[in-house]
Design a protein around this motif. Structure first.
Motif, PDB file in Angstrom:
ATOM      1  N   GLU A   1      63.219  15.231  57.699  1.00  0.00           N
ATOM      2  CA  GLU A   1      62.433  15.472  56.490  1.00  0.00           C
ATOM      3  C   GLU A   1      62.195  16.964  56.250  1.00  0.00           C
ATOM      4  O   GLU A   1      61.945  17.377  55.120  1.00  0.00           O
ATOM      5  N   ASN A   2      62.271  17.773  57.294  1.00  0.00           N
ATOM      6  CA  ASN A   2      62.145  19.213  57.130  1.00  0.00           C
ATOM      7  C   ASN A   2      63.444  19.863  56.694  1.00  0.00           C
ATOM      8  O   ASN A   2      63.450  20.997  56.219  1.00  0.00           O
ATOM      9  N   THR A   3      64.538  19.144  56.891  1.00  0.00           N
ATOM     10  CA  THR A   3      65.857  19.665  56.527  1.00  0.00           C
ATOM     11  C   THR A   3      66.183  19.340  55.080  1.00  0.00           C
ATOM     12  O   THR A   3      66.502  20.224  54.279  1.00  0.00           O
ATOM     13  N   LEU A   4      66.088  18.074  54.738  1.00  0.00           N
ATOM     14  CA  LEU A   4      66.298  17.620  53.361  1.00  0.00           C
ATOM     15  C   LEU A   4      65.643  16.252  53.239  1.00  0.00           C
ATOM     16  O   LEU A   4      66.070  15.298  53.889  1.00  0.00           O
ATOM     17  N   GLU A   5      64.607  16.165  52.438  1.00  0.00           N
ATOM     18  CA  GLU A   5      63.830  14.924  52.344  1.00  0.00           C
ATOM     19  C   GLU A   5      64.718  13.760  51.921  1.00  0.00           C
ATOM     20  O   GLU A   5      65.503  13.873  50.976  1.00  0.00           O
ATOM     21  N   ILE A   6      64.542  12.622  52.618  1.00  0.00           N
ATOM     22  CA  ILE A   6      65.385  11.472  52.317  1.00  0.00           C
ATOM     23  C   ILE A   6      64.596  10.187  52.092  1.00  0.00           C
ATOM     24  O   ILE A   6      65.113   9.210  51.577  1.00  0.00           O
ATOM     25  N   GLU A   7      63.337  10.174  52.470  1.00  0.00           N
ATOM     26  CA  GLU A   7      62.523   8.975  52.257  1.00  0.00           C
ATOM     27  C   GLU A   7      62.106   8.861  50.780  1.00  0.00           C
ATOM     28  O   GLU A   7      62.018   9.877  50.090  1.00  0.00           O
ATOM     29  N   ASP A   8      61.894   7.663  50.259  1.00  0.00           N
ATOM     30  CA  ASP A   8      61.915   6.360  50.868  1.00  0.00           C
ATOM     31  C   ASP A   8      63.381   5.916  51.026  1.00  0.00           C
ATOM     32  O   ASP A   8      64.051   5.572  50.058  1.00  0.00           O
ATOM     33  N   PHE A   9      63.832   5.929  52.263  1.00  0.00           N
ATOM     34  CA  PHE A   9      65.232   5.730  52.575  1.00  0.00           C
ATOM     35  C   PHE A   9      65.711   4.339  52.147  1.00  0.00           C
ATOM     36  O   PHE A   9      66.762   4.180  51.533  1.00  0.00           O
ATOM     37  N   GLY A  10      64.924   3.313  52.489  1.00  0.00           N
ATOM     38  CA  GLY A  10      65.320   1.951  52.164  1.00  0.00           C
ATOM     39  C   GLY A  10      65.442   1.713  50.676  1.00  0.00           C
ATOM     40  O   GLY A  10      66.366   1.034  50.206  1.00  0.00           O
ATOM     41  N   SER A  11      64.523   2.285  49.896  1.00  0.00           N
ATOM     42  CA  SER A  11      64.564   2.105  48.444  1.00  0.00           C
ATOM     43  C   SER A  11      65.830   2.692  47.842  1.00  0.00           C
ATOM     44  O   SER A  11      66.367   2.171  46.848  1.00  0.00           O
ATOM     45  N   LYS A  12      66.310   3.780  48.423  1.00  0.00           N
ATOM     46  CA  LYS A  12      67.548   4.391  47.925  1.00  0.00           C
ATOM     47  C   LYS A  12      68.730   3.435  48.074  1.00  0.00           C
ATOM     48  O   LYS A  12      69.530   3.254  47.158  1.00  0.00           O
ATOM     49  N   TRP A  13      68.843   2.816  49.244  1.00  0.00           N
ATOM     50  CA  TRP A  13      69.955   1.884  49.457  1.00  0.00           C
ATOM     51  C   TRP A  13      69.820   0.645  48.565  1.00  0.00           C
ATOM     52  O   TRP A  13      70.819   0.133  48.044  1.00  0.00           O
ATOM     53  N   ARG A  14      68.603   0.180  48.380  1.00  0.00           N
ATOM     54  CA  ARG A  14      68.414  -0.969  47.488  1.00  0.00           C
ATOM     55  C   ARG A  14      68.800  -0.608  46.058  1.00  0.00           C
ATOM     56  O   ARG A  14      69.406  -1.419  45.344  1.00  0.00           O
ATOM     57  N   ALA A  15      68.477   0.603  45.649  1.00  0.00           N
ATOM     58  CA  ALA A  15      68.833   1.041  44.294  1.00  0.00           C
ATOM     59  C   ALA A  15      70.340   1.116  44.113  1.00  0.00           C
ATOM     60  O   ALA A  15      70.842   0.983  42.988  1.00  0.00           O
ATOM     61  N   PHE A  16      71.070   1.309  45.211  1.00  0.00           N
ATOM     62  CA  PHE A  16      72.533   1.354  45.148  1.00  0.00           C
ATOM     63  C   PHE A  16      73.149  -0.035  45.302  1.00  0.00           C
ATOM     64  O   PHE A  16      74.362  -0.168  45.408  1.00  0.00           O
ATOM     65  N   GLY A  17      72.310  -1.073  45.323  1.00  0.00           N
ATOM     66  CA  GLY A  17      72.815  -2.436  45.290  1.00  0.00           C
ATOM     67  C   GLY A  17      73.002  -3.110  46.630  1.00  0.00           C
ATOM     68  O   GLY A  17      73.637  -4.160  46.711  1.00  0.00           O
ATOM     69  N   TRP A  18      72.447  -2.531  47.695  1.00  0.00           N
ATOM     70  CA  TRP A  18      72.621  -3.094  49.025  1.00  0.00           C
ATOM     71  C   TRP A  18      71.429  -3.958  49.423  1.00  0.00           C
ATOM     72  O   TRP A  18      70.297  -3.702  49.020  1.00  0.00           O
ATOM     73  N   ASN A  19      71.700  -4.991  50.223  1.00  0.00           N
ATOM     74  CA  ASN A  19      70.631  -5.671  50.933  1.00  0.00           C
ATOM     75  C   ASN A  19      70.195  -4.775  52.088  1.00  0.00           C
ATOM     76  O   ASN A  19      71.042  -4.169  52.760  1.00  0.00           O
TER      77      ASN A  19
END
Length: 336
Positions: A185-203
């Motif tokens: 998170e100090n390098t490049l923020e990525i959370e909410d990680f799970g929501s990102k994958w769901r938005a891309f259509g993944w379970n």
């Protein structure tokens, strides 16, 4: 075909082999090996279909370790599963050997060389797509690092997998929350990680990636994913601990690159593992542990914060400034 070994035993052996391999070779990335060990162990002990005597068997499941710098974990699992002799693990990183620092397809059981981060999911998606087009059996498992999810190619592959409904593709992120020289998170923020994958259509399933029961349940659900009407690819976000299993390596970014040196680093790592050795497992290197271990002293660098956030000071160098000076050529001069 499974290797017949309980996942907990295989995970311990992966960690023990990892300590020895990096120690002998002076190679890197033991922290990543330790964090992914449980994921790899459950895959090879409980989930994958494979035949060690026939590595290219058409019905096999494929594993792409996208975080190829943790290749020692895959090598250890393959050796313990019968793909090649365990003794060969001692040649890790050695000139002329097959066990390169990053995963190599020259090893039986390895379908794709990895280590250039951000490529593994693309390759896995392509293989899964080809299997579906040819109506062939077998699933594709891609194991990613969370740091490499900064790469755009990961998200292009995510779009591709959803578009072609690759329900034979199961991705796992070894989410140890650290990368390179700092926390993620100090390098490049990525959370909410799970929501990102769901938005891309993944379970998406989010679990403790160092807990074998949670891993088994998640992979079982992923196996059933192909029977669902929506036919989505599956993402397992496995929250893990970098350096898991060795107290002084846990959550310390130093061990992303460092290897266990002779002395207290190696001795203490081995003896800590022996404290958690499952019944019935033999240590092929130090059967009784280290009888008279070297212990760290007050002057040794242990249990310190080595992250870039902690060590980097904005005052370094204190008097750095840019001085624009005109010269005869019109070039700018930078001075301290």
């Amino acid at each position: 075909m499974r290797n017949g070994m309980k996942s907990e035993k295989l995970a311990w052996l992966i960690r023990r082999h990892g300590i020895e391999m990096t120690h002998l070779s002076g190679g890197s990335h033991i922290g990543a090996v330790l964090s992914v060990a449980d994921i790899i162990a459950v895959l090879y002990a409980n989930i994958l279909d494979y035949k060690p005597e026939e590595p290219k068997w058409n019905g096999r499941d494929r594993v792409i370790l996208s975080k190829g710098h943790a290749g020692a974990a895959i090598y250890a699992a393959l050796a313990e599963s019968g793909f090649f002799p365990v003794e060969e693990l001692k040649t890790h990183y050695q000139n002329g050997g097959r066990l390169s620092g990053h995963v190599s397809h020259h090893l039986p059981g390895v379908d794709f060389s990895t280590g250039s981060l951000g490529h593994g999911l693309s390759a896995a998606a392509g293989i899964a797509y080809a299997l579906k087009k040819d109506q062939k059996a077998g699933r594709v498992f891609a194991v990613l690092g969370d740091g490499e999810c900064d790469e755009g190619s990961v998200w292009e592959a995510a779009l591709f997998a959803n578009h072609f409904r690759l329900n034979n593709l199961i991705a796992v992120v070894d989410h140890n929350h650290m990368q390179s020289l700092d926390f993620q998170e100090n390098t490049l923020e990525i959370e909410d990680f799970g929501s990102k994958w769901r938005a891309f259509g993944w379970n998406v399933i989010e679990i403790n990636g160092n807990n074998h029961e949670e891993l088994k349940a998640a992979f079982q659900k992923a196996k059933e994913n192909g029977k669902e009407s929506e036919h989505k690819p599956m993402m397992i976000l496995a929250n893990t601990v970098k350096g898991c299993g060795i107290s002084f390596m846990q959550n310390d970014i130093l061990w992303h690159y460092r290897f266990p040196h002779d002395g207290w680093e190696y001795d203490c790592a081995v003896n800590e593992l022996h404290q958690t050795k499952p019944e019935g497992v033999e240590d092929p290197y130090t059967p009784e542990g280290i009888p008279n271990p070297v212990l760290p002293t007050e002057s040794d660098d242990i249990n310190n914060d080595h992250t870039l956030t902690y060590t980097w000071k904005t005052t370094y160098p204190e008097k750095m400034r840019r001085v624009e000076a005109k010269s005869g050529s019109g070039e700018r001069e930078y001075r301290v």
